[in-house]
Design an enzyme around this catalytic site. Structure first.
Site, short mmCIF file in Angstrom:
data_model
loop_
_atom_site.label_atom_id
_atom_site.label_comp_id
_atom_site.label_asym_id
_atom_site.label_seq_id
_atom_site.Cartn_x
_atom_site.Cartn_y
_atom_site.Cartn_z
N LYS A 168 -10.35 -4.89 -5.02
CA LYS A 168 -11.38 -3.87 -5.27
C LYS A 168 -10.78 -2.51 -5.57
O LYS A 168 -11.46 -1.62 -6.06
CB LYS A 168 -12.41 -3.80 -4.14
CG LYS A 168 -11.86 -3.69 -2.70
CD LYS A 168 -13.00 -3.52 -1.69
CE LYS A 168 -12.94 -4.39 -0.46
NZ LYS A 168 -11.89 -4.13 0.49
N LYS A 170 0.83 -1.21 0.00
CA LYS A 170 0.00 0.00 0.00
C LYS A 170 0.86 1.25 0.00
O LYS A 170 0.46 2.26 -0.58
CB LYS A 170 -0.96 -0.01 1.19
CG LYS A 170 -2.10 -0.99 1.00
CD LYS A 170 -3.39 -0.52 1.64
CE LYS A 170 -4.53 -1.45 1.25
NZ LYS A 170 -5.73 -1.26 2.04
N LYS A 215 -3.51 -10.76 -7.28
CA LYS A 215 -4.78 -10.96 -6.57
C LYS A 215 -5.87 -10.05 -7.13
O LYS A 215 -5.59 -8.91 -7.49
CB LYS A 215 -4.51 -10.61 -5.09
CG LYS A 215 -5.63 -10.89 -4.15
CD LYS A 215 -5.36 -10.28 -2.77
CE LYS A 215 -5.54 -8.80 -2.79
NZ LYS A 215 -5.87 -8.17 -1.51
P1 TYM Z 1 -10.40 -6.53 2.68
O1 TYM Z 1 -11.51 -5.54 2.84
O2 TYM Z 1 -9.26 -6.16 1.80
O3 TYM Z 1 -10.95 -7.90 2.18
C1 TYM Z 1 -12.04 -8.52 2.83
C2 TYM Z 1 -11.86 -10.02 2.83
O4 TYM Z 1 -11.77 -10.52 1.50
C3 TYM Z 1 -10.61 -11.32 1.36
N1 TYM Z 1 -10.09 -11.14 0.00
C4 TYM Z 1 -9.91 -12.14 -0.87
N2 TYM Z 1 -10.10 -13.46 -0.78
C5 TYM Z 1 -9.83 -14.21 -1.88
N3 TYM Z 1 -9.38 -13.69 -3.04
C6 TYM Z 1 -9.17 -12.36 -3.18
N4 TYM Z 1 -8.74 -11.86 -4.32
C7 TYM Z 1 -9.44 -11.53 -2.06
N5 TYM Z 1 -9.35 -10.19 -1.85
C8 TYM Z 1 -9.74 -9.98 -0.58
C9 TYM Z 1 -9.64 -10.78 2.40
O5 TYM Z 1 -8.67 -11.74 2.74
C10 TYM Z 1 -10.58 -10.47 3.54
O6 TYM Z 1 -10.86 -11.63 4.29
N6 TYM Z 1 -7.80 -5.93 6.87
C11 TYM Z 1 -8.96 -6.57 6.29
C12 TYM Z 1 -10.24 -6.15 6.97
C13 TYM Z 1 -10.27 -6.33 8.44
C14 TYM Z 1 -10.45 -7.56 9.12
C15 TYM Z 1 -10.46 -7.22 10.51
C16 TYM Z 1 -10.60 -8.88 8.70
C17 TYM Z 1 -10.17 -5.34 9.37
N7 TYM Z 1 -10.30 -5.89 10.62
C18 TYM Z 1 -10.60 -8.21 11.49
C19 TYM Z 1 -10.76 -9.87 9.68
C20 TYM Z 1 -10.76 -9.53 11.06
C21 TYM Z 1 -9.04 -6.17 4.83
O7 TYM Z 1 -8.52 -5.17 4.42
O8 TYM Z 1 -9.85 -6.95 4.12
#
Ligand code: TYM
Length: 337
Positions: free
Chosen positions: A205, A120, A202
């Site tokens: 979004k 990032k 990957k």
């Molecule tokens: P975020 O918002 O980037 O993504 C949300 C969830 O989607 C999963 N993910 C994917 N899984 C498979 N293939 C992909 N291409 C893909 N892109 C994203 C991510 O692994 C995630 O599970 N830091 C976290 C959000 C967060 C969180 C938490 C998660 C904040 N606090 C506490 C669990 C527990 C994040 O940015 O996810």
């Protein structure tokens, strides 16, 4: 091991969150959201982690909209808000409060190793702020406040769950059993869905629109994006992520959505071409997403319903989080009134 982990009678606690930072993708759905509905015998909390999005500049009106939209999407994907605590992170001040304390138990060196921070900061070189650096500490607070046992996430969040465990173990070793030590829950297949245009990366979004399928994309957009998905020139349908990342990604999406093994998925397509593979993936994606979109449209149209759900669940989360936060404050020596 904490006292919670030692008690076999205790119902498991599941916590996860998604950032309302863009269109929720098929990667988010397959890697995370779809698994959220699998924990029947647990107390589940699913958070819209709006505070995390502020590490990157957001348009305020868009952020508000996307936050409500993601809460509605949680429900539309089958999470009953009477059974699952669906709420917004910023509605529960304990998340930010615990993050401060845990910042004081986290080392700069540990945070420096986080690959997401490196990625990032390369992407937003003009805004490498302290929040981006301490992002995993806020995430650790999210998880630890609820004495969480399991954290369903995609592969990219594994490192963040690991640092959360390290912080919790460090804190417990000084103050006793305060936090349950959480485990990541990562499904064997679909934990890393790849970009449709650059299948070595990957699906994300925050990337350009044509590289991902959004859960709320129109059918014609889903058809077009899959038709244009990058494959390769050898023409053989085979699962080989190293040498055939595009085809393998499409096969993964298909096998997960059809609840079919990879072998059966490949066997069913033997002798057919990439056109047929793309058509099969398109049908599977539409069959999965169309009912979700219908429910989503109903939920998002009823503003009162959604705000009542978020209000009620925020109160529930505040109560649960408050118990852990008070204990932490007491343990570290803050004066109680
Ligand atoms: P975020 O918002 O980037 O993504 C949300 C969830 O989607 C999963 N993910 C994917 N899984 C498979 N293939 C992909 N291409 C893909 N892109 C994203 C991510 O692994 C995630 O599970 N830091 C976290 C959000 C967060 C969180 C938490 C998660 C904040 N606090 C506490 C669990 C527990 C994040 O940015 O996810």
């Amino acid at each position: 091991m904490s006292e919670q982990n030692q008690n076999p009678e205790k119902r498991k606690v599941v916590f996860s969150g998604i950032q309302p930072s863009g269109n929720i993708t098929l990667g988010n759905y397959i890697g995370a959201l779809r698994n959220f509905t699998r924990f029947d015998d647990a107390d589940c909390l699913y958070c819209v982690v709006d505070l995390h999005t502020l590490t990157v500049r957001q348009n305020p009106a868009d952020l508000r909209k996307r936050t409500a939209s993601l809460a509605a999407l949680y429900i539309a994907c089958g999470l009953d808000p009477e059974e699952n605590c669906i709420y917004c992170q910023s509605h529960v001040p304990a998340h930010a409060e615990l993050a401060w304390i845990l910042n004081c138990f986290t080392y700069m060196g540990e945070l420096n190793r986080m690959t997401q921070f490196k990625d990032k900061s390369a992407k937003h070189a003009d805004n490498i702020n302290a929040g981006l650096f301490t992002y995993p500490v806020l995430m650790a607070s999210d998880i630890l406040l609820y004495q969480t046992d399991l954290v369903p996430v995609g592969v990219d969040q594994k490192q963040h769950v690991e640092i959360c465990r390290d912080i919790a173990q460090r804190f417990n070793s000084i103050y006793g059993d305060v936090f349950t030590i959480p485990e990541p829950f990562i499904s064997k297949s679909g934990a890393k869905i790849m970009s449709l245009q650059e299948p070595a990366r990957k699906m994300s979004k925050s990337d350009p629109d044509e590289t991902f399928i959004a859960v709320l994309d129109k059918p014609e957009d889903i058809r077009r994006k899959l038709k244009r998905a990058v494959t390769d020139s050898d023409g053989e349908i085979r699962y080989d992520p190293e040498n055939k990342p595009g085809v393998s990604n499409l096969l993964t999406i298909l096998s997960v959505l059809k609840n079919q093994s990879m072998d059966d998925t490949v066997a069913a397509l033997q002798g057919l071409g990439y056109g047929a593979l793309k058509e099969a993936v398109t049908e599977a994606v539409l069959a999965e997403l169309t009912p979700i979109q219908t429910r989503y449209n109903e939920i998002i149209a009823d503003k009162d319903y959604l705000s009542n759900v978020l209000k009620r669940n925020a109160e529930k989360a505040q109560y649960l989080a408050g118990k852990t936060l008070r204990k932490v404050y007491r343990k570290v020596g803050l004066l109680q009134l």
